[in-house]
Enzyme design. Structure first.
Site, mmCIF file in Angstrom:
data_model
loop_
_atom_site.group_PDB
_atom_site.id
_atom_site.type_symbol
_atom_site.label_atom_id
_atom_site.label_comp_id
_atom_site.label_asym_id
_atom_site.label_seq_id
_atom_site.Cartn_x
_atom_site.Cartn_y
_atom_site.Cartn_z
ATOM 1 N N ASP A 1 0.846 -1.232 -0.014
ATOM 2 C CA ASP A 1 -0.014 -0.135 0.194
ATOM 3 C C ASP A 1 0.865 1.048 -0.036
ATOM 4 O OD1 ASP A 1 -2.381 1.711 0.066
ATOM 5 O OD2 ASP A 1 -3.231 0.294 1.580
ATOM 6 N N TYR A 2 0.242 2.443 -0.190
ATOM 7 C CA TYR A 2 0.956 3.604 -0.222
ATOM 8 C C TYR A 2 1.961 4.048 0.728
ATOM 9 C CZ TYR A 2 0.482 8.581 -2.094
ATOM 10 O OH TYR A 2 0.790 9.591 -2.970
#
Length: 763
Positions: free
Chosen positions: A287-288
């Site tokens: 994820d980011y």
């Protein structure tokens, strides 16, 4: 691969389970192509394929990638996040295929969560349709639009089980139940990917967030998660595995930790479970900046965490660029074998080959195609249908709804004429200016004999700091300069001239979704003040809710004549809501997440376990598991939803009462429409295992079917039950069933069931 559990996930979901995860296969043309390409790549080029920068559009995190075009030219990007439209993606793809040594095309990933340009209801709302075919259609239409807009990878479906409505991201999933969540997860994957990823109107699905993200402590986003393996396997992991079994091409790791190790560095999670037990062969993306954020978790500096993530099996680094900075050095130091980079790069290249990018890096994407396939009348019509099917009628005393198309109604509330909030959170490419407001929908549906009086009544958000924070993320929130008292007085005066009051209240779209946890999930206090003043008039009050989570509505349920939950219903929200209010459509949605009576009940969910001192309803008994001030049960239970007609479900009629081994049991339920309107009922099947080697839930959903009936019509719904529906994870995490008594329960929701018992013995 755990074939027994994979097969079990397959029943009821229509999934094909393959032995390919463990059986040796001859090298395919794709494998030969990837192996040949890898042989021509330098180490730097392989590492570059593992980097996923963002162009900075619609940023979803605190970091924006720099010099993306230069990185692409240097071969330091395997894909790009947040780039879409044919003009943008073709330009960036040109850099990759024309200005790099090997011309390897890019992946283009984006958050397509509930539609791309044509926005559908939020996923929690869509799940309330209880219709996997509808869910699959929504993903198919989203894929068509996304692909026409230059995308080939979507970060969806989100399949996290969520039992805490304080968590804002409950809006993005399918609620609290693993069986329903598994069904919807598989449907979404099939819709996005179709039957051939090389088709230019498909996209690679990305299952998120792996794993357990929906169990964040305190309902606070990004927070710690801690649970037993039994709880993981029984309640939280099934939807991820169902998505994998449906063929999902990619998986995204979560922000939380699992067994005290952050998910993006957790080898047990990514390699042992996902790739080993489940046989997943696709690519895994962080994820980011989640690899970078492992530093704050306490696992060391970024270089150490890059090593952990790569060894865990995370193939692509989203935005953080730790792989670019440290992977080569780790190999030179002997801290990381080059084979890890080789395997990760092979999975990225394989995904690109599956998508047909080496044959056509642009996948036929042009401005003309985008004009023809995006935001079409057919897609808007589907958006309206999806919205009608997603809304849930929570209360309808004295048949207040549907409304008459003659007379005078007062339309009150700050959300009645707003369009910005209708498309909800994670509507990244959606244009809220194209949405139909409730007022517009009602005026579109109203006949010449209906007078509509309008008053704002309250500001949507009064708190200055909250309003400022929401506006910083595109909230478009304005404040009426009049006092709170003046706004309420105007609304009361307008309502006093009407026969019925429709008041539209709820959340701004930014109050749910990522980084939007709330400790108080009731209506804002100033909205409650408006509602109390309107109720005091003594006229019928219809409360139309817009929100991204279950709310606490105890007072509202006691005092409003009708309550319609519409979630954030998307582009065609206003027309769909008007159709439901006036009865040209009949509500059929059923809740997929329980509504608590008070925040103090949370977590409250239907498939809880009993205690040694269960409460049986007598408040005079003291030493039992109960609250002193409210009932244990939620206000609105899982599976609940009303209709403008009424249905009667008979007790289940079983084909046998004693079974052995792999025998099949049929449970037949007679369903009758006993009301005055045609309608759709969702008949739900639950099973209770009262005595087992491990304590079991009070009941578990194991099937559901929808039936449409005319007034006075009766039909039979038949469920087939086999030992697969009886299985659970034992102490050894082996998925199996045990002989004994089982209670078969059927009905319209988890709280109103009729039952029959059966004994099932081993052969």
């Amino acid at each position: 691969m755990n074939k027994a559990f994979a097969t079990t996930i397959a029943w009821g979901l229509g999934l094909a389970v393959s032995a390919a995860a463990t059986d040796a296969e001859p090298e395919s043309g794709r494998q030969a192509f990837v192996r040949s390409l890898l042989g021509r790549m330098t180490l730097e080029e392989k590492i570059g394929q593992l980097n996923l920068p963002s162009v900075g559009l619609d940023v979803t995190g605190p970091v924006v990638s720099a010099d993306v075009e230069a990185k692409i030219r240097r071969g330091e990007a395997g894909g790009v996040f947040n780039a879409y439209t044919p003009a943008v993606t073709r330009k960036l793809q040109d850099l990759a295929v024309k200005e790099t040594r090997l011309g390897i095309p890019l992946l283009f990933g984006y958050d397509v969560i509930h539609g791309h340009k044509t926005i559908f209801p939020i996923p929690l709302g869509l799940s309330c349709s209880w219709d996997p075919t509808l869910i699959q259609r929504s993903a198919r239409l989203a894929a068509v639009e996304a692909a026409a807009d230059g995308l080939n990878w979507v970060f969806s479906p989100m399949v996290d089980i969520a039992r805490d409505p304080r968590w804002g991201r409950i809006a993005e999933g399918s609620g609290e139940d693993p069986f329903l969540g598994s069904t919807m997860a598989a449907a979404m994957v099939r819709g996005y990917q179709g039957d051939d990823l090389a088709r230019s109107n498909t996209v690679l699905a990305c299952v998120k967030h792996f794993a357990l993200y929906g169990a964040a402590e305190g309902g606070r986003d990004y927070n710690t998660v801690d649970m037993s393996r039994l709880k993981m396997f029984e309640y939280y992991l099934p939807p991820y595995q169902a998505a994998v079994a449906a063929g999902a091409g990619s998986v995204m790791t979560s922000f939380n930790e699992v067994d005290a190790i952050p998910a993006s560095g957790n080898r047990w999670l990514v390699t042992d479970l996902l790739r080993g037990q489940w046989g997943f062969r696709g690519l895994v993306v962080s994820d980011y900046t989640s690899i970078n954020e492992m530093v704050a978790h306490g696992t060391g500096e970024l270089k150490q965490n890059v090593q952990l993530a790569l060894k865990a099996g995370v193939d692509m680094d989203m935005v953080g660029e730790g792989y670019l900075r440290y992977a080569k050095a780790l190999i030179a130091e002997g801290a990381l074998p080059e084979s890890v980079i080789e395997a990760a790069c092979a999975r990225v290249l394989t995904a690109k080959h599956q998508l047909g990018l080496f044959a056509d890096p642009y996948r036929g994407c042009t401005e003309g195609r985008a004009r023809e396939e995006i935001f079409t009348p057919a897609h808007r019509a589907a958006a309206r249908e999806f919205a009608e099917r997603s809304c849930v009628l929570l209360k309808n005393a004295n048949e207040t709804l549907p409304l008459k198309t003659t007379g005078v109604i007062a339309l009150v509330g700050p959300l009645a004429d707003r369009r910005r909030d209708l498309i909800g959170s994670w509507s990244a490419a959606g244009d809220w200016k194209q949405a139909v407001s409730v007022e517009e929908g009602i005026r579109n549906a109203a006949g010449p004999g209906l007078t509509i009086l309008r008053a704002r009544g309250a500001n949507l958000i009064e708190e200055g700091a909250l309003r400022e924070a929401l506006n910083a993320s595109g909230g478009e929130l304005e404040i009426d300069s009049r006092s709170r008292e003046a706004l309420v007085e105007e609304a009361v005066a307008v309502a006093g001239r009407a026969e019925v009051v429709v008041v539209v209240l709820g959340e701004a779209f930014g109050m749910s979704g990522e980084a939007a946890s709330r400790s108080d999930i009731g209506l804002p206090e100033h909205q409650q003040e408006l509602l109390r003043a309107l109720v005091a008039l003594g006229k019928p009050v219809v409360l139309v809710l817009m929100n991204g989570r279950p709310l606490t509505l105890t007072w509202e349920d006691a005092h409003c004549q009708a309550i319609l939950e519409t979630w954030f219903a998307g582009t065609e929200a206003g027309n769909a809501i008007a159709a439901l209010l006036f009865g040209s459509a009949n509500p059929s949605g059923k809740l997929t997440a329980s509504f608590p009576r008070a925040v103090g009940q949370i977590p409250v969910y239907y498939n809880h376990k009993n205690t040694g001192r269960p409460y049986r309803g007598d408040p005079r008994e003291k030493y039992l598991s109960r609250y002193l001030d409210i009932p244990n049960e939620p206000l609105y239970p899982f599976g609940y939803g009303l209709s403008y007609t009424t249905f009667e479900c008979d007790p289940p009629r079983l084909s046998k009462t004693v079974l052995r081994g792999n025998d099949s049991l049929t449970a037949t339920v007679k369903v009758s429409n006993t009301g005055r309107h045609p309608g759709r009922e969702t008949v739900q099947l639950y099973i209770t295992d009262p005595v087992a080697s491990l304590t079991r839930s009070v009941l578990d959903l194991r099937g559901f079917q929808q039936v449409e009936l005319r007034p006075g019509e009766t039909r039979e719904v038949v469920f087939t039950i086999t030992p697969e529906q009886l299985k659970f994870f034992n102490r050894s995490l082996h998925y199996d069933w045990e002989p004994g008594e089982f209670i078969i329960r059927t009905g319209p929701d988890s709280a109103h069931l009729k039952s029959a018992s059966v004994r099932w013995e081993r052969p």
